[in-house]
Write a protein that holds these residues in place. Structure first.
Motif, PDB file in Angstrom:
ATOM      1  N   LEU A 164      13.777   3.363  -5.698  1.00  0.00           N
ATOM      2  CA  LEU A 164      13.829   3.844  -7.127  1.00  0.00           C
ATOM      3  C   LEU A 164      13.406   3.504  -8.074  1.00  0.00           C
ATOM      4  O   LEU A 164      13.251   4.225  -9.129  1.00  0.00           O
ATOM      5  N   GLU A 165      12.318   2.367  -7.693  1.00  0.00           N
ATOM      6  CA  GLU A 165      11.675   2.272  -9.165  1.00  0.00           C
ATOM      7  C   GLU A 165      10.162   2.548  -8.735  1.00  0.00           C
ATOM      8  O   GLU A 165       9.313   2.271  -9.427  1.00  0.00           O
ATOM      9  N   TYR A 166      10.505   2.322  -7.875  1.00  0.00           N
ATOM     10  CA  TYR A 166       8.196   2.868  -6.807  1.00  0.00           C
ATOM     11  C   TYR A 166       8.177   3.964  -7.923  1.00  0.00           C
ATOM     12  O   TYR A 166       6.412   3.268  -8.034  1.00  0.00           O
ATOM     13  N   GLY A 167       7.819   4.811  -8.506  1.00  0.00           N
ATOM     14  CA  GLY A 167       6.662   5.530  -9.327  1.00  0.00           C
ATOM     15  C   GLY A 167       6.860   4.833 -10.729  1.00  0.00           C
ATOM     16  O   GLY A 167       5.829   4.740 -10.999  1.00  0.00           O
ATOM     17  N   ARG A 168       8.286   4.152 -11.640  1.00  0.00           N
ATOM     18  CA  ARG A 168       7.369   3.970 -12.374  1.00  0.00           C
ATOM     19  C   ARG A 168       7.242   2.511 -12.393  1.00  0.00           C
ATOM     20  O   ARG A 168       6.195   2.525 -13.033  1.00  0.00           O
ATOM     21  N   ALA A 169       7.455   1.846 -11.126  1.00  0.00           N
ATOM     22  CA  ALA A 169       6.436   0.562 -11.383  1.00  0.00           C
ATOM     23  C   ALA A 169       4.979   0.787 -10.713  1.00  0.00           C
ATOM     24  O   ALA A 169       4.099  -0.066 -11.831  1.00  0.00           O
ATOM     25  N   ARG A 170       4.216   1.992 -10.698  1.00  0.00           N
ATOM     26  CA  ARG A 170       3.341   2.380 -10.402  1.00  0.00           C
ATOM     27  C   ARG A 170       2.571   2.827 -11.108  1.00  0.00           C
ATOM     28  O   ARG A 170       1.065   2.834 -11.106  1.00  0.00           O
ATOM     29  N   SER A 171       3.091   3.607 -12.000  1.00  0.00           N
ATOM     30  CA  SER A 171       2.674   3.735 -13.616  1.00  0.00           C
ATOM     31  C   SER A 171       2.623   3.108 -14.314  1.00  0.00           C
ATOM     32  O   SER A 171       1.772   3.215 -15.813  1.00  0.00           O
ATOM     33  N   GLU A 172       3.326   2.168 -14.662  1.00  0.00           N
ATOM     34  CA  GLU A 172       3.872   0.606 -15.747  1.00  0.00           C
ATOM     35  C   GLU A 172       3.335  -0.352 -15.602  1.00  0.00           C
ATOM     36  O   GLU A 172       2.837  -0.736 -17.188  1.00  0.00           O
ATOM     37  N   SER A 173       3.439  -0.716 -14.423  1.00  0.00           N
ATOM     38  CA  SER A 173       3.234  -2.469 -14.091  1.00  0.00           C
ATOM     39  C   SER A 173       1.720  -2.755 -13.960  1.00  0.00           C
ATOM     40  O   SER A 173       1.129  -1.875 -14.392  1.00  0.00           O
ATOM     41  N   ALA A 174       1.674  -4.155 -14.358  1.00  0.00           N
ATOM     42  CA  ALA A 174      -0.201  -4.021 -14.750  1.00  0.00           C
ATOM     43  C   ALA A 174      -0.255  -4.742 -13.055  1.00  0.00           C
ATOM     44  O   ALA A 174      -1.409  -5.585 -13.058  1.00  0.00           O
ATOM     45  N   ALA A 175       0.435  -4.234 -11.733  1.00  0.00           N
ATOM     46  CA  ALA A 175       0.201  -5.349 -11.013  1.00  0.00           C
ATOM     47  C   ALA A 175      -1.336  -4.490 -10.075  1.00  0.00           C
ATOM     48  O   ALA A 175      -1.964  -3.830 -10.685  1.00  0.00           O
ATOM     49  N   ASP A 176      -1.393  -5.203  -9.488  1.00  0.00           N
ATOM     50  CA  ASP A 176      -3.044  -4.349  -8.180  1.00  0.00           C
ATOM     51  C   ASP A 176      -2.408  -3.539  -7.379  1.00  0.00           C
ATOM     52  O   ASP A 176      -2.899  -2.268  -7.217  1.00  0.00           O
ATOM     53  N   THR A 177      -1.754  -3.935  -6.753  1.00  0.00           N
ATOM     54  CA  THR A 177      -0.873  -2.736  -5.984  1.00  0.00           C
ATOM     55  C   THR A 177       0.532  -3.012  -5.705  1.00  0.00           C
ATOM     56  O   THR A 177       1.189  -3.570  -6.362  1.00  0.00           O
ATOM     57  N   VAL A 178       1.398  -1.757  -5.571  1.00  0.00           N
ATOM     58  CA  VAL A 178       2.964  -1.644  -6.268  1.00  0.00           C
ATOM     59  C   VAL A 178       3.397  -1.090  -4.287  1.00  0.00           C
ATOM     60  O   VAL A 178       2.882   0.148  -3.451  1.00  0.00           O
ATOM     61  N   GLU A 179       4.176  -1.723  -3.498  1.00  0.00           N
ATOM     62  CA  GLU A 179       4.821  -0.766  -2.539  1.00  0.00           C
ATOM     63  C   GLU A 179       6.525  -1.063  -2.250  1.00  0.00           C
ATOM     64  O   GLU A 179       7.126  -1.868  -3.201  1.00  0.00           O
ATOM     65  N   ARG A 180       7.105   0.000  -1.667  1.00  0.00           N
ATOM     66  CA  ARG A 180       8.402  -0.364  -1.828  1.00  0.00           C
ATOM     67  C   ARG A 180       9.098  -0.240  -0.764  1.00  0.00           C
ATOM     68  O   ARG A 180       8.294  -0.159   0.490  1.00  0.00           O
ATOM     69  N   HIS A 181      10.592  -0.850  -0.835  1.00  0.00           N
ATOM     70  CA  HIS A 181      11.045  -1.515   0.468  1.00  0.00           C
ATOM     71  C   HIS A 181      10.985  -0.589   1.491  1.00  0.00           C
ATOM     72  O   HIS A 181      10.765  -0.619   3.122  1.00  0.00           O
ATOM     73  N   ALA A 182      10.944   0.810   1.671  1.00  0.00           N
ATOM     74  CA  ALA A 182      10.955   1.565   3.063  1.00  0.00           C
ATOM     75  C   ALA A 182       9.586   1.524   3.581  1.00  0.00           C
ATOM     76  O   ALA A 182       9.609   1.704   4.417  1.00  0.00           O
ATOM     77  N   ASP A 183       8.462   0.703   2.915  1.00  0.00           N
ATOM     78  CA  ASP A 183       7.199   0.683   3.589  1.00  0.00           C
ATOM     79  C   ASP A 183       7.129  -0.165   4.644  1.00  0.00           C
ATOM     80  O   ASP A 183       6.362  -0.471   5.565  1.00  0.00           O
ATOM     81  N   TYR A 184       8.652  -0.426   4.514  1.00  0.00           N
ATOM     82  CA  TYR A 184       8.917  -2.085   5.257  1.00  0.00           C
ATOM     83  C   TYR A 184      10.136  -1.835   6.317  1.00  0.00           C
ATOM     84  O   TYR A 184      11.061  -2.653   6.455  1.00  0.00           O
ATOM     85  N   ASP A 185      10.541  -0.215   6.302  1.00  0.00           N
ATOM     86  CA  ASP A 185      11.883   0.554   6.771  1.00  0.00           C
ATOM     87  C   ASP A 185      12.964  -0.098   6.622  1.00  0.00           C
ATOM     88  O   ASP A 185      14.290  -0.970   7.163  1.00  0.00           O
ATOM     89  N   TYR A 186      13.320  -0.414   5.334  1.00  0.00           N
ATOM     90  CA  TYR A 186      14.541  -1.448   4.506  1.00  0.00           C
ATOM     91  C   TYR A 186      14.646  -0.660   3.445  1.00  0.00           C
ATOM     92  O   TYR A 186      13.620  -0.258   2.317  1.00  0.00           O
ATOM     93  N   GLU A 187      15.835  -0.544   3.251  1.00  0.00           N
ATOM     94  CA  GLU A 187      16.337   0.730   1.540  1.00  0.00           C
ATOM     95  C   GLU A 187      17.160  -0.127   1.612  1.00  0.00           C
ATOM     96  O   GLU A 187      17.431  -0.727   0.416  1.00  0.00           O
ATOM     97  N   TYR A 188      18.505  -0.431   2.577  1.00  0.00           N
ATOM     98  CA  TYR A 188      20.391  -0.746   2.170  1.00  0.00           C
ATOM     99  C   TYR A 188      20.692  -1.985   3.441  1.00  0.00           C
ATOM    100  O   TYR A 188      21.547  -1.739   3.642  1.00  0.00           O
ATOM    101  N   GLY A 189      19.916  -1.826   3.925  1.00  0.00           N
ATOM    102  CA  GLY A 189      19.548  -3.154   4.771  1.00  0.00           C
ATOM    103  C   GLY A 189      20.583  -4.339   4.002  1.00  0.00           C
ATOM    104  O   GLY A 189      20.779  -4.505   2.453  1.00  0.00           O
ATOM    105  N   GLY A 190      20.815  -5.495   5.320  1.00  0.00           N
ATOM    106  CA  GLY A 190      21.545  -6.504   4.958  1.00  0.00           C
ATOM    107  C   GLY A 190      20.846  -7.803   4.342  1.00  0.00           C
ATOM    108  O   GLY A 190      19.249  -7.404   4.362  1.00  0.00           O
TER     109      GLY A 190
END
Length: 393
Positions: free
Chosen positions: A57-83
């Protein structure tokens, strides 16, 4: 963010990286990530680089607005709504992907996150020195400008509050017909309350791009408690403390200012207290310079009160009247942060932004507090507050 200062302060970590698991309300998280995520997310500092792990949900905004060098999302680790366990597996994989086998976390980090990482073989140490807080305490020019802007909004709100008090009528002996007891302040025929003044402050701040959760408008005996928000009708010939500490909605930086007003004629004791507090403020400001300590500034304010026979925590740690708080604090993404202007307060540095706010309190008299916001400079300080200090309105 001051990357140079950040790199230098985190260079002596005994761990491979620094990990935060928090949302934007955590000032360290907002500072390190530069991202306004309303839900908790993970920020990892390793080898001079900042890495974010956020939801899809926040991936696109984090990529454009954050000060981070890299941004990854939960799906990159095969996780989105797990426990919970799957989330912890993702965190551990993220940390290892960035080359870290050990991380430091702040003292108030989630215990569950720290334990889960330990269970997965990642060493977690507690950063008891609050390194990120130390980094945040020294502001860049951009941060100073952001705080100045918030203080301009603060001054507009204080002016709105003072104007409301100055325009008030005072109920006489026929007060019940006029809407309040004798001595009550009236606005448009109705009692002027702390709540009504606070509303005017909040509306003004919104119009200037700032907001706050609470403010202090406390009169009479209520003003004798430094953190009493104030309630009910305000009265003439009593001290009314107005303490406003807004946050910019755009930059997230805070401001802070206090003034004490009196509508009518203050009793002699209150007038004496106000004059003493003006002197304590001037003495404390005179002590502000790089190399001085927060303890030095606090001592300067205390000495004015003590010489006049007023109790302070230095002379009586158990006193419930007199000067019963520190002289000030740092301000930035948090309204209270380092450095402290108190006994034991550390050394001031150029770039620190601090409040200076001496005061006196006694339920039998009321309360008086005056607060300015200043930035420590190479040769002293510069006052960021452009608002008069006047008691009677």
């Amino acid at each position: 963010m001051n990357r140079t200062r950040l790199d230098a302060r985190l260079a002596d970590l005994d761990t491979d990286g620094y990990l935060l698991d928090a949302d934007q309300d955590d000032a360290n998280q907002l500072y390190l990530s530069g991202f306004t995520g309303p839900d908790p997310f993970v920020t990892l500092y390793v080898d001079g680089a900042v890495h974010l792990l956020v939801s899809g949900l926040e991936y696109g905004r984090a990529r454009s607005e954050s000060a981070a060098d890299t941004v990854e999302r939960h799906a990159d680790y095969d996780y989105e709504y797990g426990g919970r366990e799957a989330r912890a597996d993702m965190y551990a994989a993220f940390v290892r992907d960035k080359g870290a086998e050990s991380v430091s976390m702040p003292p108030r980090a989630p215990v569950g996150t720290a334990d889960a990482l330990r269970d997965r073989g990642i060493d977690v140490a507690v950063d008891g020195d609050d390194r990120l807080g130390d980094v945040r305490a020294v502001k860049t020019d951009e941060e100073v400008d952001a705080i100045r802007e918030a203080q301009r909004a603060n001054e507009a709100a204080m002016r709105a509050a003072e104007d409301l008090l100055a325009e008030a009528d005072v109920a006489g002996d026929d007060a019940p017909a006029a809407g309040g007891e004798a001595g009550t302040l009236l606005h448009e025929g109705e009692p002027l309350t702390s709540e009504r003044v606070a509303e005017e402050i909040e509306v003004t701040l919104l119009r200037h791009g700032c907001a706050l959760d609470e403010t202090i408008v406390a009169g009479g005996a209520q003003a004798a408690d430094p953190h009493d928000r104030g309630s009910g009708p305000l009265r003439a010939n009593e001290a009314i403390i107005v303490d406003v500490f807004p946050r910019s909605k755009a930059t997230k930086y805070n401001a802070d200012m206090t003034r004490t007003f009196c509508v009518g004629e203050p009793p002699a004791a209150l007038r004496e207290w106000y004059d003493l507090t003006e002197r304590a403020l001037a003495a404390a400001l005179d002590a502000v310079e790089p190399g001085a300590t927060g303890a030095d500034v606090h001592a300067a304010a205390c000495e004015v009160y003590e010489e006049a026979g007023e109790p302070t925590f230095r002379t009586d740690p158990e006193t419930e009247t007199g000067f019963i708080h520190s002289t000030g604090h740092g301000i930035g993404l948090d309204v209270h942060e380092s450095p402290r202007l108190a006994s034991g307060g550390g050394e001031l540095e150029s770039g620190h932004i601090i409040t200076v706010e001496p005061g006196l309190y006694d339920p039998d008299v009321g309360g008086v507090r005056i607060e300015d916001l200043v930035v420590v400079t190479d040769d002293g300080y510069e006052n960021c507050t452009d608002y008069p200090i006047e008691f009677v309105v």
